[in-house]
Design a protein around this motif. Structure first.
Motif, short mmCIF file in Angstrom:
data_model
loop_
_atom_site.label_atom_id
_atom_site.label_comp_id
_atom_site.label_asym_id
_atom_site.label_seq_id
_atom_site.Cartn_x
_atom_site.Cartn_y
_atom_site.Cartn_z
N ASN A 263 8.58 -27.66 42.38
CA ASN A 263 8.49 -27.09 43.72
C ASN A 263 7.31 -26.12 43.78
O ASN A 263 7.35 -25.06 43.16
N PRO A 264 6.24 -26.46 44.50
CA PRO A 264 5.09 -25.56 44.59
C PRO A 264 5.51 -24.16 45.03
O PRO A 264 6.45 -24.00 45.82
N PRO A 265 4.82 -23.13 44.56
CA PRO A 265 5.25 -21.74 44.81
C PRO A 265 5.00 -21.31 46.26
O PRO A 265 4.18 -21.90 46.97
N HIS A 266 5.73 -20.29 46.68
CA HIS A 266 5.48 -19.69 47.98
C HIS A 266 4.12 -19.00 47.97
O HIS A 266 3.65 -18.51 46.93
N LEU A 267 3.51 -18.96 49.13
CA LEU A 267 2.17 -18.38 49.22
C LEU A 267 2.20 -16.86 49.32
O LEU A 267 1.23 -16.20 48.97
N ASP A 268 3.31 -16.31 49.82
CA ASP A 268 3.38 -14.86 49.96
C ASP A 268 4.85 -14.43 49.95
O ASP A 268 5.76 -15.26 49.80
N ASP A 269 5.08 -13.14 50.13
CA ASP A 269 6.43 -12.59 50.04
C ASP A 269 7.32 -12.98 51.21
O ASP A 269 8.53 -12.75 51.18
N SER A 270 6.74 -13.56 52.25
CA SER A 270 7.57 -13.98 53.38
C SER A 270 8.46 -15.16 53.02
O SER A 270 9.44 -15.45 53.73
N MET A 271 8.13 -15.82 51.92
CA MET A 271 8.94 -16.95 51.40
C MET A 271 9.08 -18.06 52.44
O MET A 271 10.11 -18.72 52.54
N VAL A 272 8.02 -18.30 53.22
CA VAL A 272 8.05 -19.34 54.24
C VAL A 272 7.17 -20.52 53.84
O VAL A 272 7.65 -21.61 53.61
#
Length: 821
Positions: A263-272
């Motif tokens: 699962n590719p990682p989230h781009l930022d802390d918004s977890m969207v």
């Protein structure tokens, strides 16, 4: 370095950010053998021993015994389990005992037929005196070879398209072959689903008629990857009852395999938002090729194969130019000689990597591969296992990695690995009785042989009504209880098995001194992929479309060095034409019937390579397209919508959220691709926000009908997916459903790429399913609504079931169109 060590290094690499959601360790499996009830023919035993085959696996023995007993058989075992021997052994044994025996091998692609021929010829190499004359009979076969195979061949390998257009219509030249036909082998039957499978089922019915005419009654031997309903599918294809040999009896050995859900990682802390799956696929493939692990990467579309090929070339160029030359793309649209050369390079180890569409998913022998990457869920569990099985064919250790898109179904599998690694719940759906499909094949059948009343039953319940329409148009006439062809032309040329759209566009490259045809595309694809000012990808090259000529049906393109690709934007309206059935489920109205979907491609966006940033838009002036099809629609109770409003939320937003999810969930229950079905929300037909799910083919192909029957399970699946997502108010992994990179068109595209109201969706789903009422979170910001889409011997008695009025009208229109050809 072993696969296990490589995987450990990947997990501890600098760019690793907890992408591994699950690792399933598939253990090594020892072979299980069995002896047939009667010994093999001594000559065949000698041939097999020369090929180092001294024992038969349990499933091979069971298949041999069943075929010897005279039954029709379908074998359903894993990839690389030796299914080919299940039909080659009884066929060769019968040829040895009765040299006049003939067999017809049917494969879904020319490439697979040519690959299987290589295996057959190994038997003759082991015993030059073997009375075997086998060959592929397709569009690439020279005329002299065709004649020799037709007159003398005892095993003909072909594809449904050639059987449909080249063999059955010319059956008088094949009289001796058909009169001696003992076996019909249909391999990879799981590929025959949807429109393709429905067409092939009708081709088989025409074949059955021809065989009966020449006094033959061949046995069917079918092979399939693991699906939920192999016997049902095989019987729908062949029209005869079959004995099923399942994977429970699979005796083939397996090497250890590590199956990773990545699962590719989230781009930022918004977890969207998550990193693009293509980016992770590029990094993994570059790393595997650098370590000299032969790797295949599967993507969903031609464009996807070209994009990943381009990205990997760029990544490998930084390490070694020779490595950059050791990877190729493989897809439909390439010339046959190009594809065969890539297959040869893979088999002989000249290539270390290939990015491919599902064209290499089937059993073509591409040698020993160490790793298989799947960029996005392939659409069915069956296809996923097929693609994963392309690596480690044999007993060596292998690696399979499923790289998730940030779409609902991919994220569902990341969160529920036990679902994937459990059982396969999907069914293969075909509808051989679809009157739109039957129409073309009845015209073909009437030209091939007069159609008797007993033949009508072969083509389904609407065949008599379709024949009556053909009679009124002067294309058939009744005589002595049979229908005779009186039309002109060559009806088989009017039926394309793989695409029901009659309009095909040619792609012409104008870059050089002389124009060159480099491919073709159907009308929907032409409007969305080769419209004027589109960027078309071919062999990692970018082409600019100067003009899409609608009158001549030609797309004129030229090479252009651009740093972006294009993606079309569509809008759609849906209209209910006729309701066929309805029922109440709890308090909810579930309906099924005929609808018309009007689609307009009105704009395109330019997307930067790599970053996928949108860098501009363009307007289009293309005519709208009407699709008359079947749909199921769910009308929520007014009380349910009232509860959403009382919570300060918009009901349409909740319904849009469910629409985003439902078309991703349906493939878990019915074997179809997301491109086979559309989902949208419309209020113009019912007065309230109504969820529509429709088949994306004229007349429908059974997918919407299946959803009508199992609506409760599908809605429950939507609830499970949305409820399990840990986001606060909705995200692309649940209700958001972003438009993936591989989506090129679709009437439902406009409802994707946005985040509807997750809380409103849960209020609706809880109420529909009769669960405890859901208390939504307080509204923290206003929800913004969107615009809703809107005097002879007496003939035998015939029973004619009338066509639905709207279907009959469209059938008559199509008949008149065919008559003019």
């Amino acid at each position: 370095m072993t696969i296990s060590h490589l995987l450990d290094e990947l997990i501890h690499s600098t760019y690793y950010r907890d992408q591994v959601a699950w690792i399933e360790r598939l253990p090594e499996r020892a072979a299980q053998y069995a002896e047939p009830k009667q010994p093999l023919h001594p000559t065949l035993t000698s041939i097999l021993e020369a090929l180092d085959i001294r024992q038969l696996y349990t499933h091979q023995t069971m298949a041999l015994d069943a075929v010897r007993a005279g039954g029709h058989v379908v074998i359903v075992t894993s990839t690389a389990s030796g299914k080919t021997l299940c039909y080659n052994i009884p066929v060769l044994e019968t040829i040895l005992e009765h040299p006049g025996t003939r067999a017809l091998y049917l494969f879904p692609t020319k490439a697979l037929a040519q690959d299987q021929l290589k295996g057959l010829l190994r038997y003759r190499e082991a015993l030059p005196d073997l009375p075997l004359l086998a060959g592929t009979y397709d569009g690439d076969t020279p005329p002299n070879t065709r004649r020799k195979l037709r007159d003398e061949g005892n095993i003909i390998l072909t594809n449904p398209d050639m059987l449909h257009q080249g063999i059955i219509p010319n059956h008088t030249r094949w009289g001796e072959f058909f009169s001696s036909l003992k076996y019909v082998v249909i391999d990879e039957i799981h590929a025959y689903r949807g429109i393709f499978g429905s067409n092939v089922a009708n081709v088989i019915r025409r074949l059955t008629r021809i065989c009966r005419h020449y006094g033959a009654n061949p046995q069917f031997i079918c092979c399939s990857a693991t699906i939920a309903n192999p016997q049902e599918l095989a019987e729908n294809l062949t029209g005869v009852p079959l004995t099923t040999i399942t994977g429970d009896h699979d005796g083939s050995p397996k090497g250890p395999k590590s199956f990773v859900l990545w699962n590719p990682p989230h781009l930022d802390d918004s977890m969207v938002e998550r990193r693009a799956a293509n980016s992770d696929a590029r990094d993994l493939m570059v790393e595997l090729i650098r370590r000299r692990f032969p790797t295949i990467a599967f993507v969903r579309t031609r464009n996807g194969a070209e994009l990943l090929y381009r990205y990997c070339q760029e990544g490998l160029q930084h390490h070694s130019p020779s490595l950059a030359r050791s990877i190729r793309a493989y897809r439909s649209g390439y010339l046959p000689e190009e594809r065969r050369e890539i297959e040869r390079q893979l088999f002989e180890g000249e290539l270390l990597g290939v990015t491919s569409t599902s064209a290499l998913e089937l059993g073509i022998d591409v040698g020993s591969l160490s790793a298989s990457l799947m960029v996005g869920y392939p659409g069915t569990i069956s296809s996923t296992w097929q693609q994963a099985g392309r690596a480690g064919r044999g007993t060596e250790e292998s690696l399979a990695i499923l790289i998730a898109h940030n779409t609902p179904i991919d994220q569902y599998l990341m969160q529920n690995p036990k679902y994937f690694f459990g059982e396969s719940p999907e069914n293969a759906v075909i509808d051989p009785s679809n009157p739109y499909i039957v129409l073309g094949h009845l015209r073909c059948a009437a030209r091939e042989l007069p159609i008797g009343v007993e033949d009508e039953t072969l083509f389904g319940e609407y065949a008599p009504a379709v024949l009556d329409i053909l009679q009124e148009s002067g294309q058939v006439r009744p005589l002595n209880g049979k229908w005779y062809w009186t039309g002109g032309g060559y009806p088989a040329s009017d039926v394309s098995l793989r695409n029901i759209n009659d309009n095909t566009y040619t792609i012409v490259d104008t870059t050089g001194d002389e124009n060159q045809v480099i491919g073709s595309i159907d009308e929907i694809g032409a409007f969305t992929q080769t419209h004027t000012e589109a960027v078309y990808l071919h062999d990692a090259e970018t082409y600019f479309v100067d003009n899409l000529d609608l009158a001549q049906r030609i797309a004129y393109i030229r090479k252009a060095d651009v740093d972006y690709y294009t993606q079309s934007i569509t809008e759609a309206n849906i209209r209910v034409d006729q309701e066929e059935v309805q029922r109440k489920w709890n308090k909810t109205g579930v309906h099924f019937g005929d609808v018309t979907v009007t689609t307009t491609v009105y704009m395109f966006r330019k997307i930067k390579f790599g970053s996928r940033d949108s860098i501009g838009y363009g307007n289009l002036d293309l005519p709208p397209q009407d699709l008359q099809t079947n749909a199921v629609w769910l009308v929520p109770p007014l009380g349910t919508l009232k509860k959403v409003k009382e919570a300060g939320r918009l009901p349409v937003e909740g319904m849009l959220a469910i629409a985003n999810v439902i078309t991703e969930v349906i493939p878990l229950f019915s074997m179809c691709d997301v491109v086979d079905i559309g989902g949208t929300v419309d209020s113009s037909n019912t007065g309230v926000p109504t969820l529509f799910v429709y088949d994306k083919y004229p007349g429908g192909l059974g997918f919407a009908q299946k959803v009508y029957d199992i609506m409760e399970q599908v809605v429950e699946g939507c609830w499970t997916l949305i409820h399990a997502c840990r986001c606060e108010g909705g995200c692309p992994s649940c209700v958001g459903s972003p438009v993936p990179i591989y989506v090129q068109h679709g009437p439902d595209t406009e409802i994707k790429g946005r985040i509807p109201d997750k809380e409103a969706a849960l209020v609706i789903l809880h109420d529909l399913l009769g669960k405890e009422p859901y208390i939504p979170k307080p509204v923290t910001h206003p929800r913004v609504s969107m615009v809703e889409v809107a005097a002879l011997p007496e003939a035998p008695k015939r029973e004619v079931k009338p066509l639905p009025e709207s279907v009959e009208l469209r059938i008559r229109q199509r008949v008149q169109g065919l008559k003019k050809k």
